[in-house]
Design an enzyme around this catalytic site. Structure first.
Site, PDB file in Angstrom:
ATOM      1  N   LEU A 124       0.725  -1.198  -0.054  1.00 17.95           N
ATOM      2  CA  LEU A 124      -0.039   0.167   0.090  1.00 17.95           C
ATOM      3  C   LEU A 124       0.918   1.005   0.134  1.00 17.95           C
ATOM      4  CD1 LEU A 124      -2.648   1.432   0.126  1.00 17.95           C
ATOM      5  CD2 LEU A 124      -2.566   1.171   2.771  1.00 17.95           C
ATOM      6  N   ALA A 125       2.133   1.053   0.453  1.00 21.25           N
ATOM      7  CA  ALA A 125       2.730   2.424   0.694  1.00 21.25           C
ATOM      8  C   ALA A 125       3.129   3.021  -0.376  1.00 21.25           C
ATOM      9  CB  ALA A 125       3.943   1.992   1.611  1.00 21.25           C
ATOM     10  N   ASP A 126       3.704   2.291  -1.433  1.00 17.70           N
ATOM     11  CA  ASP A 126       3.864   2.720  -2.781  1.00 17.70           C
ATOM     12  C   ASP A 126       2.983   3.394  -3.603  1.00 17.70           C
ATOM     13  OD1 ASP A 126       2.978   0.202  -3.466  1.00 17.70           O
ATOM     14  OD2 ASP A 126       4.259   0.071  -5.168  1.00 17.70           O
ATOM     15  N   GLN A 127       1.496   2.735  -3.224  1.00 16.11           N
ATOM     16  CA  GLN A 127       0.600   3.382  -3.748  1.00 16.11           C
ATOM     17  C   GLN A 127       0.087   4.770  -3.176  1.00 16.11           C
ATOM     18  OE1 GLN A 127      -1.075   1.781  -6.509  1.00 16.11           O
ATOM     19  NE2 GLN A 127       0.897   0.638  -6.369  1.00 16.11           N
ATOM     20  N   HIS A 148       9.705  -0.600  -4.860  1.00 19.28           N
ATOM     21  CA  HIS A 148       8.830   0.104  -5.472  1.00 19.28           C
ATOM     22  C   HIS A 148       8.602   1.371  -4.890  1.00 19.28           C
ATOM     23  CE1 HIS A 148       6.460  -3.242  -7.971  1.00 19.28           C
ATOM     24  NE2 HIS A 148       7.580  -3.759  -7.543  1.00 19.28           N
TER      25      HIS A 148
END
Length: 179
Positions: A124-127, A148
């Protein structure tokens, strides 16, 4: 044929936010999905997941058979809902990977996330980086930094000028700040 659905969306003003606390755990669930495969695959996934998520209640585990034309295939969805965020870990079946191996990997990832106080898991962090940049900044905590995330931060900075800093902390969640 179903009638079309029309939706009018009025954009809201984006503003920086800080997502440092995920809040209390509200619920957990594990769903083994399968289509056009033997049911025991889903049963084996859940049996393995239970071993690695021993605190989850028995009624959190369910099997869902999908129509055969949607398969063949299988997936295990592990869901942890908190007050301010939901983390979903998914294991997708593939040839040569046993149901037990798929479930063990997914359950380890969820257990690792649950063992921290991080707001977002690594996937979720990269999103989150792009919405935070478009909103003008903000911060959140995450379990670990992925390649990512580092790549996304670099590309976002090149296009938007918004810089992302990663504060790696020992023994607790890592802080990600977009400015």
């Amino acid at each position: 044929m179903a009638a079309p659905i029309e939706v009018d969306i009025m954009p809201g003003k984006l503003a920086p936010i800080d997502c440092l606390m995920r809040g209390a755990l509200q619920s957990v669930s594990a769903t083994a999905l399968f289509a056009a495969l033997a049911c025991d695959i889903a049963d084996r996934e859940l049996k393995t997941a239970r071993k690695f998520l021993p605190d989850w209640p028995e009624d959190a585990f369910a099997v869902r058979e999908l129509p055969a034309e949607q398969g063949p295939g299988n997936a295990l969805l592990l869901d942890a809902q908190f007050e301010h965020v939901t983390e979903i870990v998914t294991g997708f079946g593939k040839l040569g990977v046993s149901a037990e191996s798929l479930a063990k990997t997914a359950a380890h990832r969820m257990a690792g996330f649950l063992a921290t106080d991080a707001f977002a898991g690594p996937y979720l962090a990269d999103q989150l980086l792009l919405p935070f940049a478009l909103a003008g900044g903000g911060s959140f905590t995450t379990v670990k930094l992925s390649q990512h995330s580092l790549t996304a931060a670099d590309i976002i900075e090149r296009f938007t000028g918004r810089r992302t800093t990663f504060e790696v902390r020992q023994g607790e969640s890592n802080l990600v700040t977009v400015s």
